[in-house]
Design an enzyme around this catalytic site. Structure first.
Site, short mmCIF file in Angstrom:
data_model
loop_
_atom_site.label_atom_id
_atom_site.label_comp_id
_atom_site.label_asym_id
_atom_site.label_seq_id
_atom_site.Cartn_x
_atom_site.Cartn_y
_atom_site.Cartn_z
N GLU A 253 6.98 7.37 7.02
CA GLU A 253 6.09 7.62 5.90
C GLU A 253 5.57 6.32 5.28
O GLU A 253 6.34 5.41 4.96
CB GLU A 253 6.82 8.46 4.84
N THR A 295 -0.72 12.24 6.34
CA THR A 295 0.30 12.51 7.37
C THR A 295 -0.20 13.51 8.40
O THR A 295 0.00 13.33 9.61
CB THR A 295 1.58 13.10 6.74
N HIS A 410 7.45 7.70 0.12
CA HIS A 410 6.15 8.27 -0.24
C HIS A 410 5.84 7.88 -1.68
O HIS A 410 6.72 7.85 -2.52
CB HIS A 410 6.21 9.80 -0.10
N ASP A 469 2.73 6.36 9.56
CA ASP A 469 1.71 7.42 9.57
C ASP A 469 0.38 6.99 8.97
O ASP A 469 -0.68 7.36 9.46
CB ASP A 469 2.24 8.73 8.92
N HIS A 470 0.43 6.17 7.92
CA HIS A 470 -0.80 5.72 7.25
C HIS A 470 -0.41 4.65 6.25
O HIS A 470 0.77 4.38 6.08
CB HIS A 470 -1.53 6.87 6.55
C1 GP9 Z 1 4.39 16.00 2.97
C2 GP9 Z 1 4.37 14.68 3.63
C3 GP9 Z 1 3.60 13.68 2.84
O1 GP9 Z 1 4.90 17.00 3.71
O2 GP9 Z 1 3.94 14.78 4.92
O3 GP9 Z 1 2.27 13.91 2.88
P1 GP9 Z 1 1.19 12.75 2.70
O4 GP9 Z 1 0.76 12.76 1.27
O5 GP9 Z 1 1.80 11.46 3.11
O6 GP9 Z 1 0.10 13.16 3.61
MN MN Z 2 2.49 10.45 4.85
#
Ligand code: GP9
Ligand code: MN
Length: 630
Positions: A253, A295, A410, A469-470
């Site tokens: 994350e 994500t 996150h 992921d980003h």
């Molecule tokens: C939520 C997680 C976070 O299930 O994947 O989401 P994001 O805000 O990073 O897309």
């Molecule tokens: Mn994410």
């Protein structure tokens, strides 16, 4: 002019209030909507109002004779929508969406269990309809609505609009980008109300249906030619190296590359990953290519090697499409596929989209023990998530392809004091300051997971793939970032900050001969890379990326905003930058790639918006038409 009197609309007001209160009661009794502040409760309370005022208000345009029939019909329909959602929710723990309504398998499930799901108390949902009917029949005087003047009507509808925008304003303040990102149905219902949510869903649906209807199989030929021409031969030495092995994918994350091999106050931010890289293939010029779907976009890239869409989240907008995603492909090779993520299953519409991508199983929040002690920020702490996931992993048939999605790192990067292993940074950005301890925590959680895999005997027969992921730190924090990096964050630097770590570990291979690859690549390349490692041919597969190990692989990645990166240049915000200096340079240097960057995104969008993969069954059209002719 007659003076406006409330008695003119008393019947209308009564029907509106009855439905309004009923909707709120249903929210509180039939749906599990998490409320975290008095403001959220207030929004929930007022959110049915704008829609109800609008539909009942339309009664003013109906002839007096039919007005009550109209009001009664509206009450019945809205009550029925509410009723349908209540029953649906009992089964799916989710709100109805149009695609779901037409997904026969879902409805089959629901239909057969309707009698079981239906409760007699549900009939209470129609009590107000009965009251309204009784008034119409027994007290026609009360039920008569006098006509409004034009001016009164205008005032009424301006009030309705005001109520709507007031609601929307509060909702946007609570959840920025609510409508463009469409995070989660629960969030939509919580903020704009169940009725407005259905309208929103209908709009989304009709937009994509129209684009889909206009596409036909011929739209695909040009794209196919482009893809074929750009196909890269796999590297023979690595092709099939992980054949038959389990695949463990870990989505890290918000993890950006700038934390790798970096310290804060003399302490490593990712000590475990830094070590793990020494046993692995590591890609230090790997870019995330996500858009608003965050994500979920990275998941889309991973499994399809298609670009996410420019606006909104493709997981929401095109879950009804035909895909040929990795889980579906590897099923033919005996693989079982799953996703493990301790969040609500409907977040990013995952429960629906995973079905479309061909996953066998989704271990979601209900498969985990989540409580106050083991939660922080967005939910279950990563360490507990990994620990509890071990049992799920062991329950699966092998070989498996399992994707783990972490959560602790996150935004807003909350962490309990006992989990803080490095200091916060000190700058004007609380976000950046808190980022480092949560990244460090995630690193520890991954370390624990790897230890557990070894203990359970899963390590040696699994390849492990990790990627960020980003981004976690947006451009809003540039000043603080400059302070951390010790250099100015120019548009060039901003693009470079979109690099996320990408690690491949193959037991018995990468530990003996670890490598760092510096060719430019991106999340779009994950699918062909993984398939080739498993020894699966991709010649007939539709994908925009290429195997990162291919000798012919171009050093190239295009970001979702159209920026792109080549071996020597970065193009962003209409400027070509020289990578060696970070300074703007002649546009001519970027020119050769401009068309390609644009074309990639456009072709991918055409596939998604036109649902073109429904015309493709692994054989090219040219081939198919030849077959037909024979
Ligand atoms: C939520 C997680 C976070 O299930 O994947 O989401 P994001 O805000 O990073 O897309
Ligand atoms: Mn994410």
């Amino acid at each position: 002019m007659r003076k406006f009197s409330f008695s003119k609309i008393k019947f209308l007001a009564l029907t509106t209030v009855l439905l309004w209160i009923k909707t709120y009661i249903v929210y509180k009794t039939s749906f599990d909507i998490k409320i975290e502040s008095p403001m959220q409760e207030f929004i929930l309370f007022i959110n049915p109002l704008s829609f109800l005022l609008l539909v009942f208000g339309l009664a003013f345009f109906i002839k007096e004779k039919r007005r009550n029939a109209y009001i009664l019909t509206v009450s019945i329909i809205t009550s029925f929508i509410l009723f349908a959602n209540v029953v649906f929710y009992r089964f799916f723990n989710d709100f109805i969406t149009i695609p779901v309504l037409f997904q026969t398998s879902n409805m089959g499930d629901l239909g057969s269990s309707f009698t079981e799901l239906f409760k007699f108390t549900d009939l209470l949902l129609f009590v107000d309809v009965a009251v309204i009917l009784a008034i119409v029949l027994l007290k026609p005087n009360f039920a008569s609505i006098e006509s409004f003047t034009k001016k009164e009507r205008r005032t009424y509808f301006i009030t309705v609009a005001a109520v709507f925008f007031f609601n929307l304003g509060l909702a946007e303040a609570e959840r920025p980008q609510l409508l463009t990102r469409t995070f989660d149905r629960e969030m939509l219902v919580k903020n704009i109300g169940t009725y407005n949510y259905h309208i929103y869903d209908i709009v989304l649906q009709s937009k994509s249906s129209a684009q889909r209807a206009m596409a036909d199989s011929s739209s695909f030929i040009e794209i196919e030619n482009y893809l074929k021409a750009n196909q890269k031969k796999p590297n023979e030495e690595l092709f099939g190296l992980a054949q038959g092995k389990n695949v463990i994918v870990i989505s890290l994350e918000s993890t950006q590359s700038f934390v790798i091999n970096e310290k804060i106050d003399g302490q490593e931010i990712t000590p475990f990953l830094n070590d793990f890289i020494k046993d692995s293939y590591y890609f230090d010029n790997f870019y995330h290519q996500t858009g608003q779907g965050k994500t979920s976009d990275s998941e889309f890239l991973l499994d399809n090697s298609l670009y996410p869409i420019g606006r909104g989240a493709v997981f929401f907008t095109h879950s009804g499409n035909e895909f040929t995603a990795t889980p579906e492909i590897i099923k033919d090779y005996g693989y079982y596929s799953s996703v493990l993520h301790a969040n609500d299953k409907s977040f990013w519409n995952r429960d629906i989209m995973y079905g479309a991508l061909g996953y066998d199983r989704f271990f979601e929040i209900n498969d985990y023990v989540v409580n106050e002690e083991n939660s922080v920020g967005w939910g279950l702490k990563d360490l507990d998530f990994f620990e509890q996931s071990i049992a799920h992993l062991k329950s699966q048939p092998q070989p498996f392809y399992s994707k783990f999605i972490t959560l602790t790192n996150h935004f807003p990067f909350e962490l309990d004091p006992e989990d803080k292993m490095v200091n916060e940074f000190t700058s004007n950005s609380r976000t950046l300051n808190r980022y480092f301890p949560t990244v460090r925590y995630q690193d520890e959680a991954v370390k624990h997971f790897i230890t557990r895999l070894k203990e359970e005997g899963l390590y040696d027969n699994s390849i492990i793939i990790m990627y960020g992921d980003h981004y976690g730190i947006s451009e809003n924090h540039n000043v603080a970032m400059e302070q951390f990096l010790g250099r100015e964050v120019t548009p060039f630097e901003s693009v470079q900050l979109q690099r996320v770590p990408f690690i491949i570990h193959i037991p018995g291979v990468t530990d003996k001969d670890p490598q760092t690859y510096s060719k430019v690549s991106g999340q779009i390349d994950l699918k062909p890379t993984i398939l080739h490692l498993l020894g699966i041919d991709t010649k007939e597969d539709v994908h925009f990326g290429s195997d990162v190990f291919s000798k012919q692989k171009l050093s190239f990645a295009v970001l979702r905003d159209g920026s792109f990166i080549t071996e020597n240049y970065v193009y962003t915000k209409n400027t070509c930058y020289d990578k060696s200096t970070g300074e703007p340079t002649k546009e001519a240097y970027c020119e050769p790639f401009m068309k390609k960057a644009k074309q990639e995104l456009e072709y991918s969008d055409q596939i998604v918006y036109g649902d073109l993969l429904r015309f493709y069954n692994g054989k090219s059209y040219q081939d198919q038409s030849q077959n037909l002719k024979q």
